[in-house]
Design a protein around this motif. Structure first.
Motif, PDB file in Angstrom:
ATOM      1  N   GLU A  25       1.153  -1.271   0.075  1.00  0.00           N
ATOM      2  CA  GLU A  25      -0.354   0.060   0.373  1.00  0.00           C
ATOM      3  C   GLU A  25       0.965   1.368   0.020  1.00  0.00           C
ATOM      4  OE1 GLU A  25      -3.015  -0.594   3.219  1.00  0.00           O
ATOM      5  OE2 GLU A  25      -3.270  -2.526   3.041  1.00  0.00           O
ATOM      6  N   VAL A  26       1.503   1.301  -1.300  1.00  0.00           N
ATOM      7  CA  VAL A  26       1.974   2.762  -1.418  1.00  0.00           C
ATOM      8  C   VAL A  26       1.768   2.651  -2.927  1.00  0.00           C
ATOM      9  CG1 VAL A  26       4.864   3.593  -1.621  1.00  0.00           C
ATOM     10  CG2 VAL A  26       4.663   1.794   0.319  1.00  0.00           C
ATOM     11  N   THR A  27       1.581   4.226  -2.227  1.00  0.00           N
ATOM     12  CA  THR A  27       0.586   4.429  -3.945  1.00  0.00           C
ATOM     13  C   THR A  27       1.323   6.724  -4.077  1.00  0.00           C
ATOM     14  OG1 THR A  27      -1.249   3.415  -3.466  1.00  0.00           O
ATOM     15  CG2 THR A  27      -1.269   5.082  -5.029  1.00  0.00           C
ATOM     16  N   ARG A  28       1.792   6.130  -5.630  1.00  0.00           N
ATOM     17  CA  ARG A  28       2.778   7.463  -6.087  1.00  0.00           C
ATOM     18  C   ARG A  28       2.006   7.983  -6.990  1.00  0.00           C
ATOM     19  NH1 ARG A  28       5.003  10.251 -10.055  1.00  0.00           N
ATOM     20  NH2 ARG A  28       5.969   8.208 -12.068  1.00  0.00           N
ATOM     21  N   THR A  29       0.680   8.881  -7.364  1.00  0.00           N
ATOM     22  CA  THR A  29      -0.409   9.754  -7.624  1.00  0.00           C
ATOM     23  C   THR A  29       0.655  10.713  -8.736  1.00  0.00           C
ATOM     24  OG1 THR A  29      -1.782   9.308  -6.661  1.00  0.00           O
ATOM     25  CG2 THR A  29      -2.439  10.636  -8.205  1.00  0.00           C
ATOM     26  N   ALA A  52       1.114   3.505   3.373  1.00  0.00           N
ATOM     27  CA  ALA A  52      -0.243   3.590   4.252  1.00  0.00           C
ATOM     28  C   ALA A  52       0.323   2.471   5.576  1.00  0.00           C
ATOM     29  CB  ALA A  52      -0.908   1.904   3.445  1.00  0.00           C
ATOM     30  N   PRO A  53      -0.128   2.163   6.750  1.00  0.00           N
ATOM     31  CA  PRO A  53       0.123   1.561   7.700  1.00  0.00           C
ATOM     32  C   PRO A  53       1.294   0.271   7.093  1.00  0.00           C
ATOM     33  CG  PRO A  53      -1.564   3.035   8.455  1.00  0.00           C
ATOM     34  CD  PRO A  53      -1.492   3.184   7.070  1.00  0.00           C
ATOM     35  N   GLY A  54       2.260   0.086   7.890  1.00  0.00           N
ATOM     36  CA  GLY A  54       2.506  -1.712   7.722  1.00  0.00           C
ATOM     37  C   GLY A  54       3.452  -1.670   6.525  1.00  0.00           C
ATOM     38  N   GLY A  73       2.702  13.335   8.619  1.00  0.00           N
ATOM     39  CA  GLY A  73       4.468  12.878   9.300  1.00  0.00           C
ATOM     40  C   GLY A  73       3.361  11.873   9.882  1.00  0.00           C
ATOM     41  N   GLY A  74       4.670  11.157  10.527  1.00  0.00           N
ATOM     42  CA  GLY A  74       4.353   9.288  10.867  1.00  0.00           C
ATOM     43  C   GLY A  74       5.832   8.960  11.473  1.00  0.00           C
ATOM     44  N   GLU A  75       5.954   7.564  11.681  1.00  0.00           N
ATOM     45  CA  GLU A  75       6.803   7.211  11.740  1.00  0.00           C
ATOM     46  C   GLU A  75       7.127   6.074  11.315  1.00  0.00           C
ATOM     47  OE1 GLU A  75       6.085   6.166  16.298  1.00  0.00           O
ATOM     48  OE2 GLU A  75       6.686   7.958  17.360  1.00  0.00           O
ATOM     49  N   MET A  76       8.661   5.821  10.530  1.00  0.00           N
ATOM     50  CA  MET A  76       8.755   5.114  10.321  1.00  0.00           C
ATOM     51  C   MET A  76      10.057   4.433  10.404  1.00  0.00           C
ATOM     52  SD  MET A  76       6.917   5.770   7.216  1.00  0.00           S
ATOM     53  CE  MET A  76       7.854   4.833   5.426  1.00  0.00           C
ATOM     54  N   THR A 108      -0.047   4.164  12.826  1.00  0.00           N
ATOM     55  CA  THR A 108      -1.383   3.413  12.707  1.00  0.00           C
ATOM     56  C   THR A 108      -1.837   4.584  11.355  1.00  0.00           C
ATOM     57  OG1 THR A 108      -1.794   5.568  14.083  1.00  0.00           O
ATOM     58  CG2 THR A 108      -1.354   2.890  14.869  1.00  0.00           C
ATOM     59  N   THR A 109      -1.059   5.645  10.756  1.00  0.00           N
ATOM     60  CA  THR A 109      -1.969   6.950   9.352  1.00  0.00           C
ATOM     61  C   THR A 109      -0.872   6.514   8.176  1.00  0.00           C
ATOM     62  OG1 THR A 109      -1.467   8.664  10.062  1.00  0.00           O
ATOM     63  CG2 THR A 109      -3.345   7.994  11.408  1.00  0.00           C
TER      64      THR A 109
END
Length: 130
Positions: A25-29, A52-54, A73-76, A108-109
């Motif tokens: 669930e990695v998308t490039r538009t 996406a998460p995960g 943002g988020g955590e990787m 989670t986001t």
């Protein structure tokens, strides 16, 4: 920001408009594609990247420079288990041919970024690294 720039050696950018990568669930538009000003050999591609998460961004390179701005943002998580924060507005540069990616969204986001690539026309947008 320095922490992000060190981590960014591992990070983002992907290929093909509005397509999931590597069945994840990695998308490039793709938003816009135009000739680079003053060049007949390069083009500028602006895209929205969502992880996406995960989901994991595969390690890869591009035939030109990539600039990235974090929109959400988020955590990787790095392959060594280290958690790397990506905050709204963080930026990164991946020079042509530099291997980056390999990070997994540990949040989670979705993590969302705007990417701008200045790449050679006629070359594969992305090449997976070993």
């Amino acid at each position: 920001m320095t922490r992000l720039l060190h981590a960014v050696t591992l990070v983002l950018a992907l290929g093909a408009a509005t397509t999931p990568l590597a069945a994840q669930e990695v998308t490039r538009t793709e938003i816009r594609r135009v000739d680079a000003p003053g060049s007949t050999t390069h083009e500028v591609i602006v895209s929205r990247l969502e992880v996406a998460p995960g989901a994991t961004i595969p390690r890869h390179t591009h035939p030109g420079d990539e600039h990235m701005v974090v929109l959400e943002g988020g955590e990787m998580k790095a392959p060594n288990g280290k958690i790397i924060p990506f905050a709204l507005g963080d930026t990164a540069l991946f020079p042509a041919g530099q291997v980056h990616g390999g990070l997994t969204n540990a949040g989670t986001t979705p993590l969302v970024a705007l990417t701008t690539h200045i790449v050679e026309k006629g070359q594969p947008f992305m090449t997976l690294a070993e």
